[in-house]
Design a protein around this motif. Structure first.
Motif, PDB file in Angstrom:
ATOM      1  N   TYR A 309     -10.153  -3.180  13.973  1.00 35.09           N
ATOM      2  CA  TYR A 309      -8.837  -3.822  14.076  1.00 35.09           C
ATOM      3  C   TYR A 309      -8.606  -4.810  12.935  1.00 35.09           C
ATOM      4  O   TYR A 309      -7.520  -4.861  12.348  1.00 35.09           O
ATOM      5  N   ASP A 310      -9.635  -5.606  12.596  1.00 35.59           N
ATOM      6  CA  ASP A 310      -9.471  -6.599  11.527  1.00 35.59           C
ATOM      7  C   ASP A 310      -9.181  -5.930  10.190  1.00 35.59           C
ATOM      8  O   ASP A 310      -8.377  -6.422   9.390  1.00 35.59           O
ATOM      9  N   GLN A 311      -9.819  -4.801   9.901  1.00 36.40           N
ATOM     10  CA  GLN A 311      -9.591  -4.103   8.641  1.00 36.40           C
ATOM     11  C   GLN A 311      -8.152  -3.587   8.556  1.00 36.40           C
ATOM     12  O   GLN A 311      -7.498  -3.712   7.523  1.00 36.40           O
ATOM     13  N   VAL A 312      -7.693  -3.003   9.662  1.00 34.81           N
ATOM     14  CA  VAL A 312      -6.328  -2.469   9.672  1.00 34.81           C
ATOM     15  C   VAL A 312      -5.315  -3.594   9.496  1.00 34.81           C
ATOM     16  O   VAL A 312      -4.326  -3.472   8.751  1.00 34.81           O
ATOM     17  N   GLN A 313      -5.550  -4.725  10.179  1.00 40.10           N
ATOM     18  CA  GLN A 313      -4.634  -5.856  10.036  1.00 40.10           C
ATOM     19  C   GLN A 313      -4.656  -6.398   8.616  1.00 40.10           C
ATOM     20  O   GLN A 313      -3.621  -6.843   8.090  1.00 40.10           O
ATOM     21  N   ASN A 314      -5.796  -6.366   7.960  1.00 39.47           N
ATOM     22  CA  ASN A 314      -5.890  -6.821   6.571  1.00 39.47           C
ATOM     23  C   ASN A 314      -5.076  -5.922   5.643  1.00 39.47           C
ATOM     24  O   ASN A 314      -4.389  -6.412   4.735  1.00 39.47           O
ATOM     25  N   ILE A 315      -5.127  -4.604   5.891  1.00 37.57           N
ATOM     26  CA  ILE A 315      -4.319  -3.677   5.089  1.00 37.57           C
ATOM     27  C   ILE A 315      -2.834  -3.982   5.274  1.00 37.57           C
ATOM     28  O   ILE A 315      -2.061  -4.044   4.309  1.00 37.57           O
ATOM     29  N   HIS A 316      -2.428  -4.151   6.537  1.00 39.97           N
ATOM     30  CA  HIS A 316      -1.022  -4.449   6.829  1.00 39.97           C
ATOM     31  C   HIS A 316      -0.579  -5.729   6.134  1.00 39.97           C
ATOM     32  O   HIS A 316       0.520  -5.822   5.575  1.00 39.97           O
ATOM     33  N   GLN A 317      -1.448  -6.734   6.144  1.00 38.02           N
ATOM     34  CA  GLN A 317      -1.107  -8.014   5.518  1.00 38.02           C
ATOM     35  C   GLN A 317      -0.939  -7.865   4.012  1.00 38.02           C
ATOM     36  O   GLN A 317      -0.043  -8.469   3.413  1.00 38.02           O
ATOM     37  N   ILE A 318      -1.777  -7.042   3.386  1.00 42.90           N
ATOM     38  CA  ILE A 318      -1.689  -6.842   1.931  1.00 42.90           C
ATOM     39  C   ILE A 318      -0.344  -6.222   1.548  1.00 42.90           C
ATOM     40  O   ILE A 318       0.345  -6.696   0.642  1.00 42.90           O
ATOM     41  N   VAL A 319       0.036  -5.144   2.253  1.00 42.31           N
ATOM     42  CA  VAL A 319       1.281  -4.467   1.886  1.00 42.31           C
ATOM     43  C   VAL A 319       2.499  -5.315   2.223  1.00 42.31           C
ATOM     44  O   VAL A 319       3.527  -5.238   1.544  1.00 42.31           O
ATOM     45  N   MET A 320       2.410  -6.139   3.275  1.00 39.97           N
ATOM     46  CA  MET A 320       3.544  -7.002   3.627  1.00 39.97           C
ATOM     47  C   MET A 320       3.719  -8.139   2.628  1.00 39.97           C
ATOM     48  O   MET A 320       4.757  -8.792   2.593  1.00 39.97           O
ATOM     49  N   GLN A 321       2.699  -8.403   1.809  1.00 41.03           N
ATOM     50  CA  GLN A 321       2.831  -9.376   0.726  1.00 41.03           C
ATOM     51  C   GLN A 321       3.453  -8.760  -0.519  1.00 41.03           C
ATOM     52  O   GLN A 321       3.635  -9.445  -1.527  1.00 41.03           O
ATOM     53  N   GLY A 322       3.758  -7.478  -0.458  1.00 46.90           N
ATOM     54  CA  GLY A 322       4.392  -6.809  -1.582  1.00 46.90           C
ATOM     55  C   GLY A 322       3.425  -6.102  -2.501  1.00 46.90           C
ATOM     56  O   GLY A 322       3.830  -5.571  -3.539  1.00 46.90           O
ATOM     57  N   ASP A 323       2.133  -6.081  -2.167  1.00 46.76           N
ATOM     58  CA  ASP A 323       1.121  -5.429  -2.997  1.00 46.76           C
ATOM     59  C   ASP A 323       0.790  -4.058  -2.438  1.00 46.76           C
ATOM     60  O   ASP A 323       0.802  -3.852  -1.221  1.00 46.76           O
ATOM     61  N   ALA A 324       0.457  -3.135  -3.330  1.00 43.51           N
ATOM     62  CA  ALA A 324       0.039  -1.806  -2.907  1.00 43.51           C
ATOM     63  C   ALA A 324      -1.421  -1.852  -2.488  1.00 43.51           C
ATOM     64  O   ALA A 324      -2.219  -2.617  -3.029  1.00 43.51           O
ATOM     65  N   ASP A 342      -7.603  10.198  -0.388  1.00 37.67           N
ATOM     66  CA  ASP A 342      -7.365   9.026  -1.230  1.00 37.67           C
ATOM     67  C   ASP A 342      -5.955   8.547  -0.910  1.00 37.67           C
ATOM     68  O   ASP A 342      -4.969   9.198  -1.255  1.00 37.67           O
ATOM     69  N   MET A 343      -5.843   7.426  -0.223  1.00 39.74           N
ATOM     70  CA  MET A 343      -4.561   6.973   0.303  1.00 39.74           C
ATOM     71  C   MET A 343      -4.092   5.725  -0.432  1.00 39.74           C
ATOM     72  O   MET A 343      -4.861   4.797  -0.683  1.00 39.74           O
ATOM     73  N   THR A 344      -2.796   5.714  -0.761  1.00 32.33           N
ATOM     74  CA  THR A 344      -2.161   4.534  -1.343  1.00 32.33           C
ATOM     75  C   THR A 344      -0.917   4.215  -0.517  1.00 32.33           C
ATOM     76  O   THR A 344      -0.092   5.091  -0.271  1.00 32.33           O
ATOM     77  N   ILE A 345      -0.828   2.965  -0.056  1.00 37.27           N
ATOM     78  CA  ILE A 345       0.338   2.506   0.696  1.00 37.27           C
ATOM     79  C   ILE A 345       1.152   1.592  -0.220  1.00 37.27           C
ATOM     80  O   ILE A 345       0.685   0.521  -0.606  1.00 37.27           O
ATOM     81  N   VAL A 346       2.348   2.051  -0.588  1.00 36.42           N
ATOM     82  CA  VAL A 346       3.169   1.335  -1.575  1.00 36.42           C
ATOM     83  C   VAL A 346       4.405   0.775  -0.871  1.00 36.42           C
ATOM     84  O   VAL A 346       5.176   1.525  -0.265  1.00 36.42           O
ATOM     85  N   PRO A 347       4.614  -0.554  -0.906  1.00 38.21           N
ATOM     86  CA  PRO A 347       5.832  -1.127  -0.307  1.00 38.21           C
ATOM     87  C   PRO A 347       7.032  -0.930  -1.231  1.00 38.21           C
ATOM     88  O   PRO A 347       6.930  -1.079  -2.456  1.00 38.21           O
ATOM     89  N   THR A 348       8.175  -0.570  -0.646  1.00 40.01           N
ATOM     90  CA  THR A 348       9.421  -0.398  -1.394  1.00 40.01           C
ATOM     91  C   THR A 348      10.360  -1.548  -1.043  1.00 40.01           C
ATOM     92  O   THR A 348      10.627  -1.796   0.136  1.00 40.01           O
ATOM     93  N   LEU A 349      10.856  -2.248  -2.077  1.00 40.35           N
ATOM     94  CA  LEU A 349      11.698  -3.423  -1.866  1.00 40.35           C
ATOM     95  C   LEU A 349      13.169  -3.047  -1.996  1.00 40.35           C
ATOM     96  O   LEU A 349      13.540  -2.167  -2.787  1.00 40.35           O
ATOM     97  N   ASN A 350      14.024  -3.723  -1.233  1.00 39.93           N
ATOM     98  CA  ASN A 350      15.462  -3.526  -1.366  1.00 39.93           C
ATOM     99  C   ASN A 350      16.016  -4.518  -2.385  1.00 39.93           C
ATOM    100  O   ASN A 350      15.282  -5.228  -3.081  1.00 39.93           O
ATOM    101  N   THR A 351      17.327  -4.585  -2.472  1.00 43.55           N
ATOM    102  CA  THR A 351      17.962  -5.461  -3.480  1.00 43.55           C
ATOM    103  C   THR A 351      17.714  -6.933  -3.206  1.00 43.55           C
ATOM    104  O   THR A 351      17.776  -7.766  -4.112  1.00 43.55           O
ATOM    105  N   GLU A 352      17.390  -7.261  -1.958  1.00 47.73           N
ATOM    106  CA  GLU A 352      17.135  -8.667  -1.610  1.00 47.73           C
ATOM    107  C   GLU A 352      15.651  -9.009  -1.672  1.00 47.73           C
ATOM    108  O   GLU A 352      15.217 -10.025  -1.136  1.00 47.73           O
TER     109      GLU A 352
END
Length: 619
Positions: A309-324, A342-352
């Motif tokens: 659980y801690d690892q998954v939450q750490n991944i979520h926290q990284i992408v929510m900071q705007g980092d892949a 080989d997985m990459t989770i990339v956050p997509t930002l809107n105009t704001e």
């Protein structure tokens, strides 16, 4: 032409009947598995309930034993210790008793009792209430006056002893009732399986009579027609031979071509919370229908695949900071095969500049992993042999340490402890002259010091070989150790069992876990300069996680390892690592100067392979 149409219609009808029969068999198998899996889960729950009900008998006996000890001693310190033990046992006893009646998610119990068990709990309630009330009266009396006369406590003790026998007999009936109900469910499952087996055999018989036999007749008729067209058949045979030769050449050419690695592709898109909005066909095949029904969230899917659980939450926290985030993920397909991505989770930002979508980009590395595994089989055998030899050496070292500690514990308890106690009694019996107050003060001071020495000897004896570990398990002994260490070190050392872990493990596993916790807490007391130290237990279906956390000065772990490799002066961390490896766990230490230290021990509960856990996720 009409004959051909009739044969076509006949084969189509047989095909539909065959598909219907296969569907019936598949449905029977699926229903059978659903029943079996449901009953297996129920049996696991029944085992848990019976375990808790049986433990209630042990706890009631423990409460009676402690009450007797309180009534037999007049020593204030002993009374206070017994009162604390009585309070802890009473809390656990009442929590389990209420959980068995009303359900308790922490204990893994739900409220689904039968009418018979309800009536048994109603019958046992007066004895239970009497024991609880009289135990609380004893605790309250000792809190108000630790030196209370035993005659004031004796009525409550007598009441507890009077009710204990009735409670034990009634609790036996409850345990037997739980067992009878579990056995009845097993018998019911056996009948359901027989019914489903009969249904499957009936479907197979239906196929034999109405599908395979008509099919055989059609085949014989077709063969007869082919015999009348021998020349045509020979021509068709020549054409088929030429076709097979062409196909064989094509296969040989394809075999010479190396398979290219899978290129990265978009497998899925999710909301910031991880909920799927788009899933590609490739990812759907990996997830399967069952996982799609259970896991509509990428992070829930990772946890379902066995990631912490801690690892998954750490991944979520990284992408929510705007980092892949990039990592290698090991998953299981619907057929039960391992798949490496080989997985990459990339956050997509809107105009704001807010995160609008998470794009999951993957490439399938399964073939490469399998090729690497095949090419390293010989090396792996050699490494495994060396690891086994190292493990044997570690086991011998650890067993030698435990035997030495047991010997020291016996020497201190049977030798020094008894001598100091005898000396204490000797000093207490000295005839003091009434006109020599200084001498009397000195003797009393010596008595006080001797009491402290005896208490310290007992503490050291407990730390070296805690007999309560084999009696009550890891959780109660760890709680007691933290309380004792907090009192002696004058620090806030707390223990928290977050998920209500109560499982008993192998004796060597519990001993080594206790030694690791003891070493970690003592190190934090000596070196961290932290006023607060926490020991936390949490677990899921697969793993027990133990954390020892302090908010002290911390240290540079890399420099520490370099210094130890040169000097080898302090083997504390090495000892903890060796013990963790010995019991098939994983040891993690995170520390920075000024940020404190956190030690994590992950231990498989059901014998899961440690190597799979270590390599399950990266990044």
């Amino acid at each position: 032409m009409q004959a051909q149409q009739e044969r076509k219609n006949g084969f189509e009808r047989l095909g539909r009947m065959y598909a219907l029969a296969l569907s019936g068999i598949a449905a029977a198998i699926i229903i059978s598995q659903l029943f079996v899996q449901g009953y297996i889960s129920q049996q696991q729950y029944d085992s848990r309930i019976i375990n808790l009900a049986g433990r209630q008998r042990m706890l009631s006996q423990k409460i009676s034993k402690i009450a007797l000890q309180i009534g037999e001693t007049k020593n204030t310190n002993h009374r206070q210790q017994y009162a604390e033990q009585l309070s802890e046992a009473l809390i656990l006893w009442t929590q389990s008793h209420q959980g068995l009646q009303e359900g308790n998610p922490t204990l893994g119990v739900i409220d689904n009792r039968s009418v018979a068990i309800d009536s048994m709990f109603e019958a046992i309630h007066p004895y239970y209430e009497a024991i609880v009330n009289n135990s609380r009266q004893i605790i309250q009396q000792l809190q108000q006056n630790p030196d209370a006369d035993p005659s004031q406590l004796q009525p409550f003790i007598n009441q507890i002893l009077m009710q204990e026998s009735e409670f034990l007999d009634a609790m036996d009936n409850i345990v037997f009732q739980y067992d009878d109900e579990a056995r009845a469910r097993v018998i019911q499952l056996r009948w359901i399986e027989l019914i489903l087996l009969g249904l499957s055999l009936s479907i197979i018989l239906f196929e034999l009579l109405f599908i395979f036999r008509p099919t055989a007749r059609h085949i014989r008729k077709t063969i007869a027609e082919l015999l009348h067209s021998e020349k045509l058949a020979k021509d068709m045979s020549k054409e088929i031979g030429a076709l097979y030769s062409s196909l064989e050449r094509s296969y040989q050419e394809l075999a010479k071509v190396d398979v290219k690695e899978d290129l990265p592709r978009v497998y899925a898109k999710t909301k910031p919370s991880g909920i799927f909005e788009y899933i590609s066909d490739e990812f759907s095949k990996i997830l399967g229908d069952i996982n799609l029904a259970r896991c509509s969230n990428i992070f829930a899917w990772l946890e379902h695949e066995g990631y912490a659980y801690d690892q998954v939450q750490n991944i979520h926290q990284i992408v929510m900071q705007g980092d892949a985030w990039y990592g290698e993920v090991k998953a299981t397909s619907e057929e039960g095969d391992f798949i490496w991505l080989d997985m990459t989770i990339v956050p997509t930002l809107n105009t704001e500049r807010e995160i609008e979508l998470l794009t999951i980009v993957c490439s399938d590395k399964t073939e490469r992993k399998e090729a690497e595994a095949r090419s390293h089989e010989i090396i792996r055998d050699k490494i495994d042999t060396e690891l086994k030899q190292q493990r044997v050496r570690s086991i011998l070292i650890l067993e030698g340490q435990e035997e030495e500690r047991r010997r020291i514990s016996r020497d201190i308890h049977d030798g020094i402890g008894q001598q100091l106690t005898a000396l204490k009694f000797t000093i207490e019996n000295i005839n003091l002259e009434p006109n020599m107050p200084a001498r009397e003060a000195k003797v009393k001071e010596a008595q006080t010091m001797l009491n402290q020495v005896i208490q310290e000897v007992r503490r050291v004896s407990f730390n070296l070989n805690p007999s309560a570990l084999s009696d009550y398990g890891l959780v109660p002994v760890t709680r007691r150790f933290c309380a004792e260490a907090s009192r002696l070190a004058n620090k806030n050392i707390t223990f928290e069992n977050k998920t209500g872990f109560l499982n008993r493990m192998d004796k060597s596993v519990e001993t080594n876990l206790y030694r690791i916790i003891q070493e970690a807490v003592n190190n934090a007391i000596k070196y961290s300069k932290s006023e607060e130290i926490r020991v936390e237990f949490s677990h899921n279906a697969h793993y027990l996680n133990i954390e020892i956390i302090d908010k002290g000065v911390g240290f540079d772990y890399e420099n520490y390892l370099l210094r130890e490799s040169r000097e080898g002066t302090n083997l504390g961390l090495l000892n903890m690592q060796e013990r963790t490896y010995y019991i098939n766990g994983t040891f993690e230490l995170n520390s920075e100067k000024g940020q404190g230290t956190r030690i994590n021990i992950h231990l498989p509960i059901n014998g899961r392979n440690k190597k799979d856990y270590k390599s399950s996720i990266g990044g």
